[in-house]
Scaffold this motif. Structure first.
Motif, mmCIF file in Angstrom:
data_model
loop_
_atom_site.group_PDB
_atom_site.id
_atom_site.type_symbol
_atom_site.label_atom_id
_atom_site.label_comp_id
_atom_site.label_asym_id
_atom_site.label_seq_id
_atom_site.Cartn_x
_atom_site.Cartn_y
_atom_site.Cartn_z
ATOM 1 N N VAL A 147 -21.031 -2.719 -0.966
ATOM 2 C CA VAL A 147 -21.956 -2.162 -1.961
ATOM 3 C C VAL A 147 -21.438 -0.821 -2.469
ATOM 4 O O VAL A 147 -21.461 -0.547 -3.683
ATOM 5 C CB VAL A 147 -23.368 -2.022 -1.358
ATOM 6 N N MET A 148 -20.979 0.023 -1.581
ATOM 7 C CA MET A 148 -20.458 1.327 -1.994
ATOM 8 C C MET A 148 -19.222 1.159 -2.880
ATOM 9 O O MET A 148 -19.032 1.888 -3.851
ATOM 10 C CB MET A 148 -20.117 2.170 -0.766
ATOM 11 N N LEU A 149 -18.384 0.185 -2.545
ATOM 12 C CA LEU A 149 -17.198 -0.073 -3.359
ATOM 13 C C LEU A 149 -17.600 -0.551 -4.752
ATOM 14 O O LEU A 149 -17.045 -0.101 -5.759
ATOM 15 C CB LEU A 149 -16.319 -1.115 -2.666
ATOM 16 N N ALA A 150 -18.570 -1.449 -4.804
ATOM 17 C CA ALA A 150 -19.045 -1.943 -6.099
ATOM 18 C C ALA A 150 -19.637 -0.828 -6.947
ATOM 19 O O ALA A 150 -19.527 -0.829 -8.171
ATOM 20 C CB ALA A 150 -20.084 -3.047 -5.891
ATOM 21 N N GLY A 151 -20.259 0.157 -6.270
ATOM 22 C CA GLY A 151 -20.861 1.270 -6.996
ATOM 23 C C GLY A 151 -19.902 2.409 -7.275
ATOM 24 O O GLY A 151 -20.292 3.418 -7.870
ATOM 25 N N GLY A 152 -18.657 2.275 -6.842
ATOM 26 C CA GLY A 152 -17.658 3.295 -7.128
ATOM 27 C C GLY A 152 -17.615 4.457 -6.168
ATOM 28 O O GLY A 152 -16.878 5.417 -6.387
ATOM 29 N N ASP A 153 -18.391 4.380 -5.067
ATOM 30 C CA ASP A 153 -18.367 5.452 -4.070
ATOM 31 C C ASP A 153 -17.269 5.118 -3.059
ATOM 32 O O ASP A 153 -17.529 4.551 -1.983
ATOM 33 C CB ASP A 153 -19.731 5.570 -3.389
ATOM 34 N N LEU A 154 -16.037 5.478 -3.376
ATOM 35 C CA LEU A 154 -14.892 5.060 -2.581
ATOM 36 C C LEU A 154 -14.876 5.715 -1.205
ATOM 37 O O LEU A 154 -14.476 5.084 -0.215
ATOM 38 C CB LEU A 154 -13.596 5.369 -3.332
ATOM 39 N N ASP A 155 -15.298 6.969 -1.122
ATOM 40 C CA ASP A 155 -15.314 7.640 0.179
ATOM 41 C C ASP A 155 -16.272 6.944 1.142
ATOM 42 O O ASP A 155 -15.933 6.711 2.309
ATOM 43 C CB ASP A 155 -15.717 9.103 0.016
ATOM 44 N N ALA A 156 -17.474 6.614 0.646
ATOM 45 C CA ALA A 156 -18.460 5.949 1.505
ATOM 46 C C ALA A 156 -17.995 4.544 1.872
ATOM 47 O O ALA A 156 -18.205 4.084 3.001
ATOM 48 C CB ALA A 156 -19.817 5.894 0.800
ATOM 49 N N ALA A 157 -17.370 3.862 0.925
ATOM 50 C CA ALA A 157 -16.869 2.516 1.195
ATOM 51 C C ALA A 157 -15.790 2.553 2.275
ATOM 52 O O ALA A 157 -15.823 1.774 3.234
ATOM 53 C CB ALA A 157 -16.311 1.900 -0.083
ATOM 54 N N GLU A 158 -14.854 3.480 2.133
ATOM 55 C CA GLU A 158 -13.786 3.578 3.123
ATOM 56 C C GLU A 158 -14.349 3.909 4.498
ATOM 57 O O GLU A 158 -13.909 3.346 5.515
ATOM 58 C CB GLU A 158 -12.766 4.637 2.708
ATOM 59 N N ALA A 159 -15.318 4.810 4.543
ATOM 60 C CA ALA A 159 -15.909 5.191 5.823
ATOM 61 C C ALA A 159 -16.556 3.989 6.509
ATOM 62 O O ALA A 159 -16.435 3.802 7.726
ATOM 63 C CB ALA A 159 -16.943 6.298 5.617
ATOM 64 N N ALA A 166 -10.324 -5.035 2.641
ATOM 65 C CA ALA A 166 -11.248 -4.183 1.875
ATOM 66 C C ALA A 166 -10.683 -2.772 1.717
ATOM 67 O O ALA A 166 -10.811 -2.157 0.647
ATOM 68 C CB ALA A 166 -12.609 -4.145 2.562
ATOM 69 N N LEU A 167 -10.044 -2.253 2.763
ATOM 70 C CA LEU A 167 -9.402 -0.944 2.633
ATOM 71 C C LEU A 167 -8.290 -0.986 1.592
ATOM 72 O O LEU A 167 -8.073 -0.007 0.864
ATOM 73 C CB LEU A 167 -8.824 -0.512 3.987
ATOM 74 N N ALA A 168 -7.592 -2.122 1.524
ATOM 75 C CA ALA A 168 -6.561 -2.272 0.487
ATOM 76 C C ALA A 168 -7.183 -2.182 -0.898
ATOM 77 O O ALA A 168 -6.608 -1.581 -1.817
ATOM 78 C CB ALA A 168 -5.831 -3.607 0.662
ATOM 79 N N GLN A 169 -8.369 -2.757 -1.058
ATOM 80 C CA GLN A 169 -9.052 -2.693 -2.353
ATOM 81 C C GLN A 169 -9.436 -1.258 -2.694
ATOM 82 O O GLN A 169 -9.332 -0.826 -3.853
ATOM 83 C CB GLN A 169 -10.297 -3.577 -2.336
ATOM 84 N N VAL A 170 -9.876 -0.505 -1.688
ATOM 85 C CA VAL A 170 -10.185 0.918 -1.912
ATOM 86 C C VAL A 170 -8.929 1.645 -2.379
ATOM 87 O O VAL A 170 -8.962 2.449 -3.325
ATOM 88 C CB VAL A 170 -10.742 1.558 -0.628
ATOM 89 N N SER A 171 -7.797 1.372 -1.736
ATOM 90 C CA SER A 171 -6.539 2.027 -2.110
ATOM 91 C C SER A 171 -6.108 1.653 -3.514
ATOM 92 O O SER A 171 -5.556 2.478 -4.246
ATOM 93 C CB SER A 171 -5.441 1.659 -1.102
ATOM 94 N N ILE A 172 -6.346 0.404 -3.901
ATOM 95 C CA ILE A 172 -6.031 -0.019 -5.270
ATOM 96 C C ILE A 172 -6.834 0.801 -6.265
ATOM 97 O O ILE A 172 -6.307 1.291 -7.271
ATOM 98 C CB ILE A 172 -6.319 -1.524 -5.445
ATOM 99 N N ARG A 173 -8.118 0.971 -5.985
ATOM 100 C CA ARG A 173 -8.979 1.730 -6.898
ATOM 101 C C ARG A 173 -8.538 3.181 -6.997
ATOM 102 O O ARG A 173 -8.743 3.845 -8.026
ATOM 103 C CB ARG A 173 -10.431 1.647 -6.412
ATOM 104 N N ARG A 174 -7.912 3.689 -5.938
ATOM 105 C CA ARG A 174 -7.433 5.071 -5.939
ATOM 106 C C ARG A 174 -6.014 5.196 -6.469
ATOM 107 O O ARG A 174 -5.499 6.309 -6.601
ATOM 108 C CB ARG A 174 -7.503 5.632 -4.518
ATOM 109 N N GLY A 175 -5.380 4.081 -6.728
ATOM 110 C CA GLY A 175 -4.001 4.112 -7.211
ATOM 111 C C GLY A 175 -2.993 4.469 -6.141
ATOM 112 O O GLY A 175 -1.889 4.908 -6.444
ATOM 113 N N ARG A 176 -3.338 4.268 -4.886
ATOM 114 C CA ARG A 176 -2.447 4.584 -3.769
ATOM 115 C C ARG A 176 -1.734 3.304 -3.338
ATOM 116 O O ARG A 176 -2.172 2.593 -2.425
ATOM 117 C CB ARG A 176 -3.234 5.194 -2.617
ATOM 118 N N HIS A 177 -0.625 3.003 -4.007
ATOM 119 C CA HIS A 177 0.025 1.708 -3.826
ATOM 120 C C HIS A 177 0.643 1.560 -2.437
ATOM 121 O O HIS A 177 0.632 0.464 -1.864
ATOM 122 C CB HIS A 177 1.081 1.514 -4.902
ATOM 123 N N GLU A 178 1.188 2.641 -1.897
ATOM 124 C CA GLU A 178 1.790 2.545 -0.570
ATOM 125 C C GLU A 178 0.724 2.236 0.477
ATOM 126 O O GLU A 178 0.953 1.439 1.390
ATOM 127 C CB GLU A 178 2.531 3.830 -0.227
#
Length: 397
Positions: free
Chosen positions: A45-57, A75-87
């Motif tokens: 839900v947090m990821l869908a709402g754009g709250d990446l910090d809460a989603a990752e936590a 799911a953590l990979a999806q958070v990283s994609i949204r942040r542009g952190r490819h590594e």
């Protein structure tokens, strides 16, 4: 109850009411903080709402309780994609695939991240896996077609598009247009061997998932070669004696310096990363060779434990083809390097404590041991997936 609240959250998310979903999570969450399912839903839900910090936590709380939760790693990979952190995306995808290999969406994410990191050939391999595992999914197929054409491999692009109109079995029978040969332009693995390195030898243990790499790490430890591990991934039902892994190794392609203290140690490296072993050290690689039927049965059993029998019943033929191609490519590249001394070891011969295999390993390692010492480190009862003489899967439990 928590179950009813989760259903309400699902309905609210489906309706696009993320604020309502968050409200339900907040009202019920205090009583559910230790529930893996609840934390996963919170993260989603947090990821869908754009709250990446809460989603990752939330996803990391899941992994604190269950480090082998492949979907949480995805799911953590999806958070990283949204942040542009490819590594980070690559690292999280590999963590998921080490645990469950039949995750087409994870292979797709991995392919996109490798593409954005300027590694088109590796991206193509990852996308090919996604296509083979989910042949009706359009997105990875389109991206694979685009990358193949970009790399001048138009005939392969045409072949994979034609294959999309036929059955999966037909495409596999025709070879799927997937090439296991490295591109001629990849000069890192050309005919000239890499110069022999200096310093202590690094013992690399590799092979396909569920091929017996953990068993080999146990044997090396028994032979007096310490494992290079951080101890984070604990033993479980799938590997009762432990995994002997080091989390930093998953970032090998981005941080080759992670092996700087691995001299004289045994390092477990997933097959997809062996080509990134940096020049400089000397390597002795033990490649675990296991019957593909047994590998698939073991993978299916592991998948069934974590995701239920329906997930475990997926068609194995596509995974067999993927494993064959990736194993051929990784082993061939290692054998062509002058700084890697490769020994292929039969998993079956090891677990059956065949004297010739054990003595051959001792001689290759050059250690003063008796075969009985290694045999004592092997528990044949853990050999749970075998192939009968007729080729059927047999459990020895």
């Amino acid at each position: 109850t928590g179950v009813l609240a989760l259903r309400e959250v699902q309905l609210l998310v489906a309706r696009g009411d993320l604020a309502g979903a968050r409200r339900v999570l907040a009202e019920t969450g205090e009583h559910q903080r230790d529930e893996v399912v609840w934390q996963m839903r919170t993260g989603e839900v947090m990821l869908a709402g754009g709250d990446l910090d809460a989603a990752e936590a939330a996803f990391r709380r899941v992994l604190e309780r269950d480090p082998d939760h492949a979907v949480a790693w995805d799911a953590l990979a999806q958070v990283s994609i949204r942040r542009g952190r490819h590594e980070d995306t690559v690292s999280h995808c590999l963590a998921a695939l080490e645990r469950i290999y039949f995750l087409p969406r994870t292979h797709y994410k991995l392919g996109l991240a490798l593409r954005d990191l300027g590694q088109p050939e590796q991206a193509i391999l990852a996308l090919q896996v996604a296509v083979l595992q989910a042949p009706q999914w359009a997105e990875p197929r389109r991206e694979l077609d685009r990358l193949l054409r970009q790399q001048g491999r138009t005939s392969e692009a045409i072949e994979q598009l034609v294959g999309a109109r036929s059955t999966l079995d037909r495409r596999l029978a025709l070879g799927s247009g997937v090439s296991s040969e490295p591109e001629a332009s990849d000069d890192r693995h050309g005919e000239s061997p890499t110069a022999q390195g200096e310093g202590p030898v690094i013992y690399v243990v590799s092979g396909l998932p569920r091929s017996g790499t953990s068993l080999m790490m146990q044997l090396l430890q028994a032979a007096g070669i310490p494992p290079f591990t951080d101890g984070k991934r604990l033993n479980d039902e799938n590997n009762p004696r432990g995994y002997f892994e080091h989390e930093a190794v998953r970032r090998l392609q981005f941080d080759p310096d992670c092996l700087r203290t691995a001299g004289g140690h045994a390092v477990k490296v997933i097959h997809a990363l062996t080509e990134y072993l940096p020049a400089g050290p000397r390597y002795r690689m033990l490649w675990m060779q296991r019957d593909l039927g047994e590998v698939l049965a073991s993978q299916s059993r592991m998948l069934g434990r974590s995701h239920g029998p329906e997930a475990a019943a997926r068609d194995r033929s596509s995974l067999r083809r993927v494993f064959e191609l990736q194993a051929e490519r990784s082993l061939d590249q290692a054998q062509r390097r002058g700084d890697i001394d490769v020994r292929v070891v039969s998993h079956r011969a090891l677990v059956q404590c065949e004297t010739a295999e054990l003595q051959g390993l001792i001689d290759w390692l050059g250690v003063p041991l008796q075969t009985e010492t290694l045999a004592a480190a092997i528990d044949p009862a853990l050999y749970r997936q075998r192939q009968s003489s007729a080729g059927a899967d047999v459990s020895d439990r």
